[in-house]
Design an enzyme around this catalytic site. Structure first.
Site, PDB file in Angstrom:
ATOM      1  CB  CYS A 150    -117.574  -3.946  17.710  1.00  0.00           C
ATOM      2  SG  CYS A 150    -118.285  -4.577  19.259  1.00  0.00           S
TER       3      CYS A 150
ATOM      4  CG  HIS B 249    -115.705  -1.201  21.434  1.00  0.00           C
ATOM      5  ND1 HIS B 249    -116.235  -1.070  22.693  1.00  0.00           N
ATOM      6  CD2 HIS B 249    -116.545  -2.048  20.781  1.00  0.00           C
ATOM      7  CE1 HIS B 249    -117.331  -1.791  22.798  1.00  0.00           C
ATOM      8  NE2 HIS B 249    -117.547  -2.395  21.656  1.00  0.00           N
TER       9      HIS B 249
ATOM     10  CG  ASP C  35    -117.736  -2.683  13.713  1.00  0.00           C
ATOM     11  OD1 ASP C  35    -118.734  -2.773  12.976  1.00  0.00           O
ATOM     12  OD2 ASP C  35    -117.816  -2.382  14.915  1.00  0.00           O
ATOM     13  CG  ASN C  36    -119.706  -6.194  13.559  1.00  0.00           C
ATOM     14  OD1 ASN C  36    -119.122  -5.783  14.572  1.00  0.00           O
ATOM     15  ND2 ASN C  36    -120.961  -5.881  13.303  1.00  0.00           N
TER      16      ASN C  36
END
Length: 515
Positions: free
Chosen positions: A69, A132, A279-280
């Site tokens: 992330c 994040h 994001d992934n």
């Protein structure tokens, strides 16, 4: 007339609101390629995202910049690979790292973020949801170009005993409003939380205020309900065929539908570029109850196989992007940086290497392709693989260590491929493992090293890899050091709420990144 940018990634809405424009990016955390009905999810529980694709452009060959992330989000907002922008670790070879609340570092002051660039054209920028990129004061969104923020600096892990580890704060701009599991409830037993509903209202309110003021805006909408522990509001719990994870996906899909409908109601849809991605890849370690699907692809989050880095992606801009189009262009999240600047009429910074390309020729002229564009698959400080055209060459393979695997941590459940999903880090630099992703999207059948096809492909990919490594200047790693003293003990605004906690003695250590 400006263009508005609305980005949906991870889920992130990148809304570019342009008078000529607005930009909205929507990003959903660890949603997999196979989680959308338009990509074949049999439950067909994403009608709004499917409609968004029918009204815009689907990009089946879209990638994140990292299988985790924080580095992916840093890449999105800087247009640069994590190894360039510093969101990686050198504590061990090829290790994924992120920003838990004990991390000392964050986004480097040397990086230029997308909202900072958009200010040159008068854009007002807001992030809703998970940041994040560092939780210490100097790393927070309002110190890095955003004008507004409603959300949290870290993931919603918890609840914690506040004498050992504080619960994560939720911010309104520069001051906390409360903490997860305290003022902002998440019921770990039932999965009930109204956070996504709150994030939706924050996004809609921001769009309305900027529209009334006739200001171009950039909205980065980044809810995190699909990240374990997954949650959904009461009206969505128990509704999905897919369990609690499906409930969270259904609420995110509903929320995106509400945002797109709001743009149409306000009459700014033709001025707003919206992009949705993740994001992934889906976290198969959390599946099936709290993880998604990566469709036909190998493995998931934490790995540089296709399931870890190929993402769902939809571009939407009525009147500009032709309805119902599909582009097989190789693209990635860093392209959103460069593309957003192009749409807003801002020249990209010329004092640094950018890894993102301008996709406007692809988006606005669907027959156009950017030829010979490589995709680099990094895990920490190592280039693991490279894709060029339909071919992908693995220079290193690793799923996770035997030690972690024996603890029950499996990033490739039911998908073990001999000599590919290895539990030791295996180097293949002298003889890369090559797959044709058109014929073999699951990376199960390596091309024979004795074949003419193998040598032809290697002769094309090798110069790309050599040039990349020759010119790469890594940024200073930001994810090496940890310290309990930097956790969210006393965030700004805690005094007003009586929520400050005692800060323990500083005892920094090198972070341990097992994967």
């Amino acid at each position: 007339m400006k263009l508005c940018l609305l980005a949906c990634v991870f889920l992130v809405f990148l809304c570019v609101y342009v008078y000529t424009g607005h930009i909205e990016l929507a990003s959903a955390p660890q949603m997999g390629w196979g989680d959308l009905g338009v990509f074949g999810q049999p439950s067909k529980e994403t009608p709004n995202l499917d409609a968004m694709a029918a009204q815009g452009m689907l990009l089946p060959n879209f990638y994140t910049a990292n299988p985790l992330c924080s580095p992916s989000r840093a890449a999105l907002l800087t247009g640069r690979l994590p190894v360039r922008n510093g969101f990686y670790t050198t504590n061990a070879h090829a290790r994924n790292a992120y920003t838990p609340q004990e991390i000392v570092g964050g986004i480097s002051k040397d990086e230029i973020l997308l909202p900072q660039m958009l200010k040159k054209k008068g854009y007002v920028s807001k992030i809703v949801g998970k940041w994040h990129l560092g939780h210490r004061p100097q790393y927070l969104p309002l110190e890095n170009g955003f004008d507004e923020w409603f959300g949290a600096p870290n993931c919603h892990f918890g609840p914690y005993n506040s004498s050992i580890r504080p619960n994560i704060p939720v911010y309104n701009n520069s001051e906390m409003l409360g903490r997860y599991y305290e003022e902002f409830k998440i019921n770990r037993k039932t999965g009930e939380s109204n956070l996504t509903e709150i994030y939706l209202m924050e996004g809609l309110d921001f769009i309305l205020r900027q529209t009334k003021a006739r200001r171009p805006f950039f909205l980065y909408w980044a809810p995190d309900a699909t990240h374990a522990p997954v949650y959904a509001s009461k009206r969505f719990l128990g509704k999905s065929q897919r369990g609690r994870y499906g409930d969270a996906v259904m609420e995110l899909d509903y929320s995106i539908g509400q945002i797109l409908s709001w743009l149409q109601t306000l009459g700014i849809d033709n001025n707003t570029f919206v992009f949705f991605t993740s994001d992934n890849g889906a976290a198969l370690i959390s599946a099936p109850n709290e993880g998604g699907s990566n469709g036909p692809f190998l493995c998931g989050k934490q790995t540089t196989f296709e399931g870890g880095m190929r993402e769902p992606a939809i571009a939407w801009w009525p009147g500009h992007i032709k309805e119902g189009t599909v582009s097989f262009q190789l693209a990635n999240v860093m392209d959103l940086f460069t593309t957003s600047l192009a749409l807003a009429g801002v020249s990209p910074p010329n004092d640094r290497t950018l890894d993102g390309l301008d996709l406007t020729p692809v988006l606005l002229n669907r027959s156009h392709t950017l030829q010979n564009r490589p995709i680099f698959y990094y895990r920490g400080n190592e280039l693991m693989a490279v894709r060029l055209g339909q071919y992908k060459a693995h220079y290193w393979t690793w799923s996770n260590s035997w030690e972690e695997f024996k603890k029950g941590i499996n990033f490739c459940p039911g998908q073990e491929i001999p000599d590919v999903t290895t539990h030791e880090q295996k180097e293949h630099t002298m003889q890369p493992i090559i797959f044709h992703l058109g014929r073999d999207p699951g990376e199960k059948f390596p091309i024979s090293v004795l074949s003419k096809e193998y040598h032809d492909v290697l002769s094309r990919i090798s110069p790309v890899v050599e040039q990349h490594k020759k010119t790469l200047v890594p940024g200073a790693p930001q994810l090496n050091m940890c310290d309990v003293a930097v956790m969210n003990w006393a965030p700004a605004g805690c005094e007003k709420l009586g929520k400050c906690l005692k800060v323990p003695k500083s005892e920094p250590w090198k972070c341990d990144w097992p994967h």
